[in-house]
Design a protein around this motif. Structure first.
Motif, PDB file in Angstrom:
ATOM      1  N   LEU A 236       0.823  -1.210   0.000  1.00 16.52           N
ATOM      2  CA  LEU A 236       0.000   0.000   0.000  1.00 16.52           C
ATOM      3  C   LEU A 236       0.856   1.258   0.000  1.00 16.52           C
ATOM      4  O   LEU A 236       0.564   2.219  -0.729  1.00 16.52           O
ATOM      5  N   ALA A 237       1.913   1.257   0.831  1.00 15.47           N
ATOM      6  CA  ALA A 237       2.802   2.420   0.863  1.00 15.47           C
ATOM      7  C   ALA A 237       3.463   2.636  -0.488  1.00 15.47           C
ATOM      8  O   ALA A 237       3.569   3.775  -0.981  1.00 15.47           O
ATOM      9  N   GLY A 238       3.899   1.544  -1.126  1.00 12.73           N
ATOM     10  CA  GLY A 238       4.502   1.657  -2.454  1.00 12.73           C
ATOM     11  C   GLY A 238       3.521   2.169  -3.493  1.00 12.73           C
ATOM     12  O   GLY A 238       3.867   3.005  -4.339  1.00 12.73           O
ATOM     13  N   ALA A 239       2.269   1.686  -3.409  1.00  5.12           N
ATOM     14  CA  ALA A 239       1.258   2.134  -4.371  1.00  5.12           C
ATOM     15  C   ALA A 239       0.940   3.617  -4.205  1.00  5.12           C
ATOM     16  O   ALA A 239       0.803   4.351  -5.195  1.00  5.12           O
ATOM     17  N   VAL A 240       0.839   4.075  -2.939  1.00  7.90           N
ATOM     18  CA  VAL A 240       0.569   5.500  -2.692  1.00  7.90           C
ATOM     19  C   VAL A 240       1.713   6.362  -3.199  1.00  7.90           C
ATOM     20  O   VAL A 240       1.504   7.392  -3.869  1.00  7.90           O
ATOM     21  N   LEU A 241       2.950   5.972  -2.883  1.00  8.28           N
ATOM     22  CA  LEU A 241       4.102   6.752  -3.339  1.00  8.28           C
ATOM     23  C   LEU A 241       4.209   6.745  -4.858  1.00  8.28           C
ATOM     24  O   LEU A 241       4.507   7.775  -5.481  1.00  8.28           O
ATOM     25  N   PHE A 242       3.979   5.587  -5.478  1.00  9.49           N
ATOM     26  CA  PHE A 242       4.046   5.500  -6.934  1.00  9.49           C
ATOM     27  C   PHE A 242       2.962   6.357  -7.584  1.00  9.49           C
ATOM     28  O   PHE A 242       3.206   7.070  -8.559  1.00  9.49           O
ATOM     29  N   GLY A 243       1.731   6.306  -7.029  1.00 11.53           N
ATOM     30  CA  GLY A 243       0.638   7.103  -7.585  1.00 11.53           C
ATOM     31  C   GLY A 243       0.876   8.595  -7.427  1.00 11.53           C
ATOM     32  O   GLY A 243       0.650   9.375  -8.361  1.00 11.53           O
ATOM     33  N   THR A 244       1.358   8.995  -6.231  1.00 10.64           N
ATOM     34  CA  THR A 244       1.628  10.413  -6.000  1.00 10.64           C
ATOM     35  C   THR A 244       2.741  10.914  -6.919  1.00 10.64           C
ATOM     36  O   THR A 244       2.633  11.989  -7.524  1.00 10.64           O
ATOM     37  N   GLY A 245       3.800  10.122  -7.034  1.00 11.19           N
ATOM     38  CA  GLY A 245       4.893  10.506  -7.936  1.00 11.19           C
ATOM     39  C   GLY A 245       4.445  10.592  -9.377  1.00 11.19           C
ATOM     40  O   GLY A 245       4.866  11.486 -10.127  1.00 11.19           O
ATOM     41  N   GLY A 246       3.571   9.665  -9.773  1.00 12.98           N
ATOM     42  CA  GLY A 246       3.056   9.705 -11.147  1.00 12.98           C
ATOM     43  C   GLY A 246       2.228  10.947 -11.415  1.00 12.98           C
ATOM     44  O   GLY A 246       2.346  11.568 -12.488  1.00 12.98           O
ATOM     45  N   LEU A 247       1.388  11.353 -10.434  1.00 10.81           N
ATOM     46  CA  LEU A 247       0.598  12.572 -10.595  1.00 10.81           C
ATOM     47  C   LEU A 247       1.473  13.811 -10.703  1.00 10.81           C
ATOM     48  O   LEU A 247       1.239  14.696 -11.531  1.00 10.81           O
ATOM     49  N   VAL A 248       2.491  13.890  -9.831  1.00 14.07           N
ATOM     50  CA  VAL A 248       3.401  15.040  -9.867  1.00 14.07           C
ATOM     51  C   VAL A 248       4.152  15.089 -11.202  1.00 14.07           C
ATOM     52  O   VAL A 248       4.286  16.151 -11.821  1.00 14.07           O
TER      53      VAL A 248
END
Length: 201
Positions: free
Chosen positions: A15-27
């Protein structure tokens, strides 16, 4: 309990990896100005949709900076977060040593066989095998389902296949029968002992 804890750790890490990956992708999506390049009509409230967008607005960044408690709280919170992440990482990397093996004593309650005692006996019997110079043994797993991790230093003349066969047929079998276990899986790592050359005069 150990298996449940491992599953929870994997889920939380995922979950932590998915949140970080999603946030980085949005940025990255907004930073490269891809919505404009691809002519995407995103809602006005869509975060980081333009290259000039920032993670935090100036008002959000400076809202509490005038307060004396702000920076000590921020620094303390970040320090605690870093320590927690390091602790979590170390718990994932290290193998949990088994303190004891639950043995059926016949009275319905069972007895606890000390893990270090089993490790010592296994290591001593393994070192007595021909071709084994040194042996280190670690018990992991659960009390009712122990697992053996062994590291063997082999003498130059040793045959690895023969050593592994005798380890399985003798040392591990004796330990399994003594503890009354149906199975005792083992992971064995072999390496050769390198002796220093000596000058002869």
């Amino acid at each position: 309990m150990h298996r449940v804890r491992s599953t929870v750790n994997r889920v939380l890490l995922g979950l932590a990896g998915a949140v970080l990956f999603g946030t980085g992708g949005l940025v990255l999506f907004g930073g490269l100005d891809l919505p404009a390049s691809w002519h995407l009509h995103l809602p006005a409230h869509w975060p980081w949709s333009r290259s000039g967008d920032v993670l935090l607005s100036a008002h959000q960044r400076t809202r509490f900076t005038g307060q004396s408690w702000w920076w000590p709280v921020v620094i303390a919170a970040l320090a605690v977060l870093v320590l927690l992440m390091l602790w979590w990482l170390l718990t994932q990397l290290r193998r949990h040593r088994l303190n004891g093996i639950l043995v059926d004593s016949g009275d319905g309650e069972g007895a606890l066989l000390r893990g270090r005692a089993v490790e010592g006996v296994l290591a001593a019997e393994t070192e007595s095998l021909d071709g084994v110079d040194r042996a280190a043994v670690l018990l992991t797993g659960r009390r009712t389902e122990p697992h053996v991790l062994a590291a063997l230093a082999l003498a130059p003349h040793a045959d690895p296949g023969t050593v592994l066969g005798r380890l399985s047929d003798e040392a591990l079998t004796h330990a399994r029968r003594s503890a009354g276990l149906d199975r005792l899986p083992a992971e064995v790592r072999l390496h050769e002992v390198k002796h220093r050359a000596e000058r002869v005069s």
